[in-house]
Design an enzyme around this catalytic site. Structure first.
Site, PDB file in Angstrom:
ATOM      1  N   ASP A 319       0.802  -1.214  -0.225  1.00  0.00           N
ATOM      2  CA  ASP A 319       0.056  -0.045  -0.118  1.00  0.00           C
ATOM      3  C   ASP A 319       0.813   1.231   0.117  1.00  0.00           C
ATOM      4  OD1 ASP A 319      -2.318   1.631   0.112  1.00  0.00           O
ATOM      5  OD2 ASP A 319      -3.101   0.342   1.452  1.00  0.00           O
ATOM      6  N   GLU A 519     -10.116   6.369   4.972  1.00  0.00           N
ATOM      7  CA  GLU A 519      -9.186   5.962   5.603  1.00  0.00           C
ATOM      8  C   GLU A 519      -9.449   6.497   7.015  1.00  0.00           C
ATOM      9  OE1 GLU A 519      -5.625   4.775   3.706  1.00  0.00           O
ATOM     10  OE2 GLU A 519      -6.440   5.402   1.664  1.00  0.00           O
TER      11      GLU A 519
END
Length: 858
Positions: A319, A519
């Site tokens: 990521d 997020e």
């Protein structure tokens, strides 16, 4: 089988020789068995031979370049031509040429430019084409004008795997016409604590739904094995985030998942079983830790479990800067992640340093050559399976010419169907629903005509907070959908966000809910909806007190404690985050001309709904399972259920921060009551009203001063994605960047603040003039003002340092109300970056490594 023509073309891509191999590392063993699930995708022996030959001709530099993935906000076409990186990405806030509203055709043009640079062998000796990766989270969601499907949490409520497959196919088509080969989807997290800011990216708390959906979405995106796998519109899919991302303690994004290995396998890895079975070509590693060990450096899980036991033969990608959290790593190097089994590294900004450092680490034997070869083989295998070498540049591909599929009516109809199937009816007292389309309907609430709110995060921009309806040109709000159908039936509809109507309605539809986030920005500590600010409840009650039946439509990325809102409403519909087709809500709420429901409610909760504000962990199968609405609950029009009065007793207290002495100003993200203000030459140095008029207030990650040139700001990365801000001066005289309160606050709020602490990086050199003012009022009086030039003169450019400034230096009683928490002022041409800005109640007694303490004596 691979054709001889392709074999020849592959071998002609590279002409240079191979470096020596190093010994392979031993494999760990596990007491828990993981099933071998790669049962449908067999390797092509002829392709494997060709890969052997390609690897023999690749230099170490060419191999490492294949493994590194920069981001387009930092990568230039010239750098792609120089290094020949194997892939690149656009982040959630980045579009080609910096154009947020770039058309699909512009995206395709950019794809061509990067492709052509990557196959230009003049500098790097390689003609292997690059591929572009993007977060197509709920449709091709970064692209202006795309079809936006409901976020995963809504699709989970539909409980329809065949629908998921069709959405995957449609998404792949829209991605394909923009020239992009690779989608960072689906998310197959199984969420166990709804405080997590990514809950809406999950289909369900139940691994069974996630398992049923994952393979269907993968085959929709990539094509079906044995049929149309990786052909035509099919894109490379990514199952993410491996593994345990939905199980972190207290729902903290990137936190620690505390579970035994059987639980990790049976709960959190459920989606990977069917994704790998469907032939998924990419798996993205999770930011979280498992029992204290970061996944990005977890060799046992990435290599021994995922690749060996489960049989995954695609490639593993990190990521965004996820490698940084591995022990011994930083933004510019990470042998630990590569040795653990990572094949492609998402290094958005520091890719050049990472490239050179990785080459050096291989040459020094820190990273075995066998590990590099395996990583590159896996990536090239996926590229060749997709047909990258035969399809040519993006605009020349057959699928790219079919631009009419982008936001086609077929896709809009599919998204509308998905909205209808995702709606969950929690309450329908006195059968107030369906509403007559011939009646007078008031539509109220700040979500009524707010496509940004109904779309949520990962919609045109990363957080979604800077969007307006103009950013969704082909979309329909909930209000617009209701208006279309009511007016067509001869009824009347009025929009009044605050509920102040011109003529009393027969019924009110109040659309409320969470504002967009993505997020960790969405991590919460309270389950109560609008904790501390019950403005939406007041709106519902105001209408109810006037004898108006109220239907509440709740836009949310997770279950929340809404007992008070439920009590005040006659009907309560959870619409989740429905995306671009708001008329799907109207389809179910409104009756036909005969007064009968046009569509019934089909949605059932795929997440348990809390009955109290302290039910943070509430999942099907728990020992003390006691929800308000159980997993699988959802009324239909056939039900005659009257919901009684619910308890409104608040049982949870406000969760406290682990750092009691910290008051965040810009810590990972901007505090809710603040904005950046960039003041140009004429405005700098003054806080009066005239100066404010020539200043630019910035709430997005980027911006420029009012004169368009003196001072610019853009996001950079320290520890998290876009958790810092770079300030670039281009000013003949002084310009300033301020962290300003949207509304001035009482100075007493910070009476205990004894230090200002922040991270700082000079990008080139220390400017000859740089001043800092802290806790200032509108008249320019501050708690402390000083020049930073002398105390920071020794700092090395390009490195992050922690700066702590003492604030208990003098009596600042003259400052009564604070307008600006801090103000950086400078001139000339230079740039610096700041992050992690906090006020602290305690000063450090001694400087830690990399920390600069500025005392009152400075």
């Amino acid at each position: 089988m691979i054709s001889m023509k392709r074999s020849i073309s592959l071998l002609s891509l590279l002409t240079l020789s191979l470096s020596p191999y190093a010994a392979a590392q031993p494999v760990d063993n596990s007491a828990v068995e993981w099933p071998y699930v790669n049962t449908g995708l067999k390797r092509d022996p002829e392709l494997e031979k060709v890969l052997d030959q390609i690897l023999e001709r690749m230099t170490l530099a060419q191999k490492v370049a294949q493994m590194i993935q920069p981001e387009i906000g930092y990568l230039s076409v010239a750098q792609m031509r120089k290094y020949g990186f194997g892939s690149y990405l656009n982040g959630g806030n980045t579009a080609p040429y910096g154009q947020k509203r770039a058309s699909a055709e512009v995206w395709l043009k950019y794809a061509d430019e990067m492709y052509e640079a990557s196959v230009d062998a003049k500098e790097d000796g390689s003609r292997i084409p690059t591929i572009w990766g993007t977060d197509a989270m709920h449709g091709h969601s970064n692209v202006y004008g795309a079809t936006l499907f409901p976020h995963n949490i809504g699709l989970g409520a539909a409980n329809d795997p065949e629908l998921i497959h069709r959405i995957g196919v449609a998404t792949a088509k829209e991605v394909a016409v923009t020239g992009i080969e690779w989608s960072f989807a689906p998310t197959v997290a199984v969420v166990r604590d709804d405080r997590w800011g990514r809950t809406y990216e999950s289909y369900s708390e139940d691994p069974a739904i996630v398992k049923a959906y994952a393979g269907q979405m993968v085959s929709g995106l990539q094509g079906t094995l044995g049929k149309d796998f990786l052909q035509g519109f099919g894109r490379i899919a990514t199952a993410k985030h491996f593994v345990g991302d939905g199980g972190t303690e207290k729902g903290i994004d990137r936190g620690d998942t505390l579970v035994d290995e059987q639980g990790l396998r049976d709960i959190h890895a459920a989606g990977y079983m069917t994704a790998i079975q469907a032939g998924v070509q990419s798996v993205m590693v999770s930011f979280n830790s498992w029992n204290g060990v970061r996944l990005h450096g977890h060799k046992y899980l990435l290599t021994d479990v995922l690749k060996n036991q489960m049989g995954f033969d695609g490639f593993v990608v990190t990521d965004w800067n996820g490698h940084k959290f591995v022990e011994g790593c930083d933004l510019e190097q990470c042998a630990g992640a590569i040795n653990a089994g990572v094949d492609v590294l998402m290094v958005p900004e520091h890719f050049e340093a990472f490239y050179h450092n990785t080459i050096r680490q291989v040459e020094q034997g820190i990273i075995p050559m066998t590990r590099i070869d395996d990583a590159v083989r896996r990536f090239l295998r996926a590229k060749i399976r997709w047909g990258l070498l035969e399809r040519g540049k993006p605009s020349s591909r057959v699928e790219s010419a079919q631009m009419a599929v982008f936001n086609s009516q077929e896709h809009k109809d599919l998204a509308r169907e998905a909205v209808r199937k995702s709606l969950v009816l929690l309450k329908n007292n006195q059968k107030v629903l369906p509403l007559s389309a011939k009646s007078r309907v008031l539509v109220a609430g700040d979500g009524a005509d707010n496509i940004a709110k109904q779309a949520g995060g990962w919609s045109v921009s990363w957080q979604g907070t800077d969007n307006t309806n103009a950013d969704f040109p082909n979309a329909t709000s909930v209000y617009q959908g209701i208006r279309q159908q009511v007016e067509a039936a001869g009824g009347k509809v009025e929009l009044a966000v605050d509920g102040n109507y011109s003529q009393k309605p027969d019924a009110a539809v109040v659309v409320i809910g969470e504002n967009p986030y993505a997020e960790w920005f969405g991590d919460i500590q309270q389950l109560e909806y609008q904790h501390g600010d019950k403005s939406d409840l007041a709106l519902i009650k105001k209408l109810k007190q006037q004898g108006i039946p109220v239907v509440t439509v709740f836009l949310t990325g997770r279950p929340l404690w809404t007992n008070k809102e439920l009590n005040a409403s006659d009907a309560f519909v959870v619409a989740w985050l429905p995306g671009s087709e708001g008329q799907g809500v109207a389809d179910v709420l409104l009756a036909d001309s005969q007064g009968k429901a046009r569509y019934d409610f089909q949605g059932k909760l795929s997440f348990s709904w809390p009955g109290s504000d302290d039910q943070f962990v509430l999942n099907k199968g728990d020992a003390n399972y006691d929800p308000l609405f159980a997993y699988g609950y959802g009324l239909t029009y056939a039900n005659h259920t009257e919901l009684g009065l619910l308890s409104e007793q608040v049982s949870a207290t406000a969760a406290s921060s682990s750092d009691q002495d910290i008051q965040p100003l810009f810590l990972r993200n901007l505090s809710a009551d603040m904005a950046w203000v960039l003041s140009d030459t004429s405005a700098a140095g003054s806080q009066n009203s005239a100066a404010q008029n020539s200043s630019a207030l910035i709430t997005t990650p980027y911006g420029v001063s009012a004169d368009g040139k003196s001072l610019a700001m853009q996001s950079v990365n320290l520890s998290y994605q876009e958790d810092g801000r770079q300030l670039r001066w281009n000013a003949a005289s002084k310009a300033s960047a301020s962290l300003r309160y949207i509304k001035p606050v009482a100075a007493s709020k910070y009476k205990t603040a004894r230090a200002l602490r922040f991270s700082l990086r000079f990008d080139q050199h220390l400017p000859s003039e740089l001043s800092l003012a802290v806790l200032c009022d509108q008249q320019g009086q501050c708690k402390r003002q000083l020049s930073l030039t002398k105390p920071l003169a020794h700092l090395k450019p390009g490195l992050w340092h922690t700066v702590e400034l003492a604030l208990d230096c003098a009596d600042a009683s003259a400052v009564k109300r604070i307008s600006d928490a801090l103000v950086f002022s400078s001139s000339g041409q230079h740039s610096l970056a700041v992050a992690d800005i906090v006020l602290a109640a305690q000063k450090s007694t001694e400087a830690a490594q990399g920390t600069v303490l500025i005392s009152c004596a400075n």
